[in-house]
Scaffold this motif. Structure first.
Motif, PDB file in Angstrom:
ATOM      1  N   GLY A 105       7.970   8.061   5.083  1.00  9.06           N
ATOM      2  CA  GLY A 105       8.144   6.970   6.078  1.00  9.06           C
ATOM      3  C   GLY A 105       7.253   6.388   6.912  1.00  9.06           C
ATOM      4  N   TYR A 106       5.996   6.770   6.553  1.00  2.00           N
ATOM      5  CA  TYR A 106       4.790   6.220   7.285  1.00  2.00           C
ATOM      6  C   TYR A 106       3.982   5.167   6.149  1.00  2.00           C
ATOM      7  CZ  TYR A 106       5.677   9.713  10.763  1.00  2.00           C
ATOM      8  OH  TYR A 106       6.202  10.216  11.838  1.00  2.00           O
ATOM      9  N   MET A 107       3.235   4.195   6.814  1.00  2.00           N
ATOM     10  CA  MET A 107       2.438   3.308   6.117  1.00  2.00           C
ATOM     11  C   MET A 107       0.980   3.631   6.349  1.00  2.00           C
ATOM     12  SD  MET A 107       2.241  -0.781   6.208  1.00  2.00           S
ATOM     13  CE  MET A 107       1.820  -1.002   7.877  1.00  2.00           C
ATOM     14  N   TYR A 108       0.221   3.768   5.204  1.00  2.00           N
ATOM     15  CA  TYR A 108      -1.316   4.133   5.372  1.00  2.00           C
ATOM     16  C   TYR A 108      -2.017   2.994   4.852  1.00  2.00           C
ATOM     17  CZ  TYR A 108       0.069   8.872   6.080  1.00  2.00           C
ATOM     18  OH  TYR A 108       0.579  10.055   6.630  1.00  2.00           O
ATOM     19  N   VAL A 109      -3.015   2.254   5.746  1.00  5.81           N
ATOM     20  CA  VAL A 109      -3.698   1.270   5.579  1.00  5.81           C
ATOM     21  C   VAL A 109      -5.079   1.447   5.299  1.00  5.81           C
ATOM     22  CG1 VAL A 109      -4.309  -1.252   6.263  1.00  5.81           C
ATOM     23  CG2 VAL A 109      -2.164  -0.188   6.805  1.00  5.81           C
ATOM     24  N   LEU A 110      -5.749   1.114   4.154  1.00  5.49           N
ATOM     25  CA  LEU A 110      -7.193   1.304   3.782  1.00  5.49           C
ATOM     26  C   LEU A 110      -8.009   0.163   4.325  1.00  5.49           C
ATOM     27  CD1 LEU A 110      -9.222   3.063   2.636  1.00  5.49           C
ATOM     28  CD2 LEU A 110      -9.156   1.755   0.646  1.00  5.49           C
ATOM     29  N   GLU A 111      -8.768   0.155   5.467  1.00 10.94           N
ATOM     30  CA  GLU A 111      -9.455  -0.731   5.939  1.00 10.94           C
ATOM     31  C   GLU A 111     -10.985  -0.864   5.469  1.00 10.94           C
ATOM     32  OE1 GLU A 111      -8.971  -1.317  10.429  1.00 10.94           O
ATOM     33  OE2 GLU A 111      -7.503   0.342  10.249  1.00 10.94           O
ATOM     34  N   TYR A 112     -11.187  -1.715   4.683  1.00 13.87           N
ATOM     35  CA  TYR A 112     -12.572  -2.158   4.081  1.00 13.87           C
ATOM     36  C   TYR A 112     -13.450  -2.177   5.115  1.00 13.87           C
ATOM     37  CZ  TYR A 112     -16.287  -4.435   1.527  1.00 13.87           C
ATOM     38  OH  TYR A 112     -17.318  -4.855   0.853  1.00 13.87           O
ATOM     39  N   GLY A 113     -13.084  -2.922   6.307  1.00 11.15           N
ATOM     40  CA  GLY A 113     -14.115  -2.885   7.262  1.00 11.15           C
ATOM     41  C   GLY A 113     -14.183  -2.119   8.602  1.00 11.15           C
ATOM     42  N   GLY A 114     -13.268  -1.163   8.467  1.00 14.58           N
ATOM     43  CA  GLY A 114     -13.210  -0.166   9.264  1.00 14.58           C
ATOM     44  C   GLY A 114     -14.289   0.648   9.596  1.00 14.58           C
ATOM     45  N   PRO A 115     -15.048   1.391   8.656  1.00 14.53           N
ATOM     46  CA  PRO A 115     -14.053   1.851   7.276  1.00 14.53           C
ATOM     47  C   PRO A 115     -13.325   2.917   7.684  1.00 14.53           C
ATOM     48  CG  PRO A 115     -16.315   2.256   6.851  1.00 14.53           C
ATOM     49  CD  PRO A 115     -16.293   1.715   8.286  1.00 14.53           C
ATOM     50  N   ARG A 116     -11.939   2.925   7.290  1.00 14.89           N
ATOM     51  CA  ARG A 116     -11.156   3.936   7.765  1.00 14.89           C
ATOM     52  C   ARG A 116      -9.818   3.922   7.103  1.00 14.89           C
ATOM     53  NH1 ARG A 116     -10.554   1.351  13.729  1.00 14.89           N
ATOM     54  NH2 ARG A 116      -9.292  -0.300  13.119  1.00 14.89           N
ATOM     55  N   VAL A 117      -8.841   5.162   7.111  1.00 10.81           N
ATOM     56  CA  VAL A 117      -7.594   4.777   6.821  1.00 10.81           C
ATOM     57  C   VAL A 117      -6.716   4.938   8.290  1.00 10.81           C
ATOM     58  CG1 VAL A 117      -5.679   6.195   5.443  1.00 10.81           C
ATOM     59  CG2 VAL A 117      -7.895   5.873   4.523  1.00 10.81           C
ATOM     60  N   GLN A 118      -5.856   4.084   7.967  1.00 10.75           N
ATOM     61  CA  GLN A 118      -4.901   4.021   9.540  1.00 10.75           C
ATOM     62  C   GLN A 118      -3.511   4.319   9.139  1.00 10.75           C
ATOM     63  OE1 GLN A 118      -3.627   1.367  13.505  1.00 10.75           O
ATOM     64  NE2 GLN A 118      -5.056   0.544  11.927  1.00 10.75           N
ATOM     65  N   LYS A 119      -2.884   5.351   9.809  1.00 10.08           N
ATOM     66  CA  LYS A 119      -1.493   5.867   9.701  1.00 10.08           C
ATOM     67  C   LYS A 119      -0.475   5.067  10.442  1.00 10.08           C
ATOM     68  CE  LYS A 119       1.758   9.871   9.701  1.00 10.08           C
ATOM     69  NZ  LYS A 119       1.709  11.348   9.990  1.00 10.08           N
ATOM     70  N   MET A 120       0.399   4.532  10.081  1.00 11.89           N
ATOM     71  CA  MET A 120       0.937   3.510  10.844  1.00 11.89           C
ATOM     72  C   MET A 120       2.654   3.883  10.588  1.00 11.89           C
ATOM     73  SD  MET A 120      -0.889  -0.142  10.424  1.00 11.89           S
ATOM     74  CE  MET A 120      -0.594  -0.735  12.012  1.00 11.89           C
ATOM     75  N   THR A 121       3.457   3.495  11.704  1.00 15.43           N
ATOM     76  CA  THR A 121       4.826   3.387  11.152  1.00 15.43           C
ATOM     77  C   THR A 121       5.113   2.077  10.382  1.00 15.43           C
ATOM     78  OG1 THR A 121       5.492   2.001  13.158  1.00 15.43           O
ATOM     79  CG2 THR A 121       5.380   4.256  13.698  1.00 15.43           C
ATOM     80  N   LEU A 122       6.445   2.002  10.035  1.00 16.25           N
ATOM     81  CA  LEU A 122       6.812   0.831   9.228  1.00 16.25           C
ATOM     82  C   LEU A 122       6.756  -0.537   9.934  1.00 16.25           C
ATOM     83  CD1 LEU A 122       8.914   1.747   6.125  1.00 16.25           C
ATOM     84  CD2 LEU A 122       6.533   1.813   6.518  1.00 16.25           C
TER      85      LEU A 122
END
Length: 314
Positions: free
Chosen positions: A251-268
């Motif tokens: 039920g969560y969204m994971y976003v891979l940020e090229y410019g972060g650089p990082r993974v972010q966990k988010m709600t929908l």
């Protein structure tokens, strides 16, 4: 290539929070230096998990598609267990002089669909690397591409392709590659894109598009109707810096940020929960991460400029 099988921890970074950061386990599977041999990487990019066979396919800047065993893989003849990360085979794209592919997915039959980015087409391979068919050519018309980059399929087997260049749009095709619809176009208004990148279908059966240069995720119905936009440029939770890929779990969204650089966990709904990783070449760090694959309870991240693949528990 020097293979490393390491376990290490990386603290999650919370913006303006007094909470003691939780620890996540990172597992560095293989890689760490640019190399061109079997089982080695020169800037890995897209990857996809083959659940039926417990293996992962990874493309890199050499224009190769390599296969590796995942935990649970067994030799097809002997039935013996094979170590995770074991190289299983590879092949080269039909053409590589103009540029290299960026992403891939499995079609409903278990064949590989690869975005042949600099040849403006999609190439379909058998699991053993035989070219089965191609669709698309250079242009801005229906079923044509400039630079196709992201690709995914829905439950019916329909194919979705993101592309940048002059088109900056999403196109939808049948399983056979017949054009159905397109939507988008260049810009920063809602429903428009600047370098749409990784795409995925969420648990709500909507299409999520990493709109990289606009620093947001845009959400559409599978018929291309705009639903909502998530994120804006920035460094705090809920913000993004060049999102290149997106996936879902629990039920969560994971976003891979090229410019972060990082993974972010988010709600929908776009509420940021936590960051995973930071910039660098060390353990728990990334340099220009490009794509990731969801494999059971793990993410396999193409840590491109570190020329390695990193496995994290998420």
């Amino acid at each position: 290539m020097k293979k490393r099988f390491l376990v290490f921890s990386c603290c999650l970074l919370f913006a303006c929070s007094p909470t003691v950061p939780e620890e996540k386990t990172f597992l560095l599977i293989w890689g760490g230096e640019r190399a061109h041999g079997n089982g080695e990487f020169n800037r890995p990019r897209g990857s996809i998990y083959d659940k039926a066979n417990n293996l992962i396919y990874i493309v890199d800047w050499d224009g190769r598609i390599q296969k590796f065993a995942i935990e649970g893989y067994k030799h097809p003849i002997t039935g013996n267990a094979i170590n995770e990360g074991q190289f299983l085979g590879s092949w080269i794209m039909p053409k590589v002089k103009n540029g290299k592919p960026e992403d891939l997915c499995l079609d409903k039959d278990g064949n590989l669909l690869v975005t042949d980015t600099h040849y403006s087409r999609i190439v379909r391979f058998s699991p053993k690397g035989k070219v089965l068919d191609t669709f698309g050519k250079y242009g801005g018309g229906e079923g044509e591409f400039i630079y196709p980059v992201g690709i995914c399929i829905d439950k019916l087997g329909n194919i979705y392709v993101s592309e940048y260049g002059d088109n900056n749009r999403i196109q939808k095709f049948t399983h056979e590659g017949k054009f159905l619809i397109s939507f988008g176009g260049f810009g920063n208004a809602v429903g428009k894109f600047q370098r749409p990148s990784g795409i995925a279908i969420g648990p709500d059966e909507r299409l999520y598009v990493s709109d990289a240069v606009n620093h947001r995720i845009q959400v559409f119905t599978l018929d291309g109707e705009f639903v909502k936009s998530i994120g804006q440029q920035g460094r705090k939770l809920g913000d993004m810096t060049y999102p290149y890929d997106v996936c879902f779990k629990g039920g969560y969204m994971y976003v891979l940020e090229y410019g972060g650089p990082r993974v972010q966990k988010m709600t929908l709904d776009g509420v940021g929960i936590e960051f995973i990783g930071s910039a660098g070449t060390g353990d728990g760090q990334f340099a220009s991460p490009w794509r990731f694959s969801k494999v059971n309870e793990y993410l396999f991240i193409s840590d491109t400029d570190n020329s390695r693949v990193v496995k994290i528990l998420f």
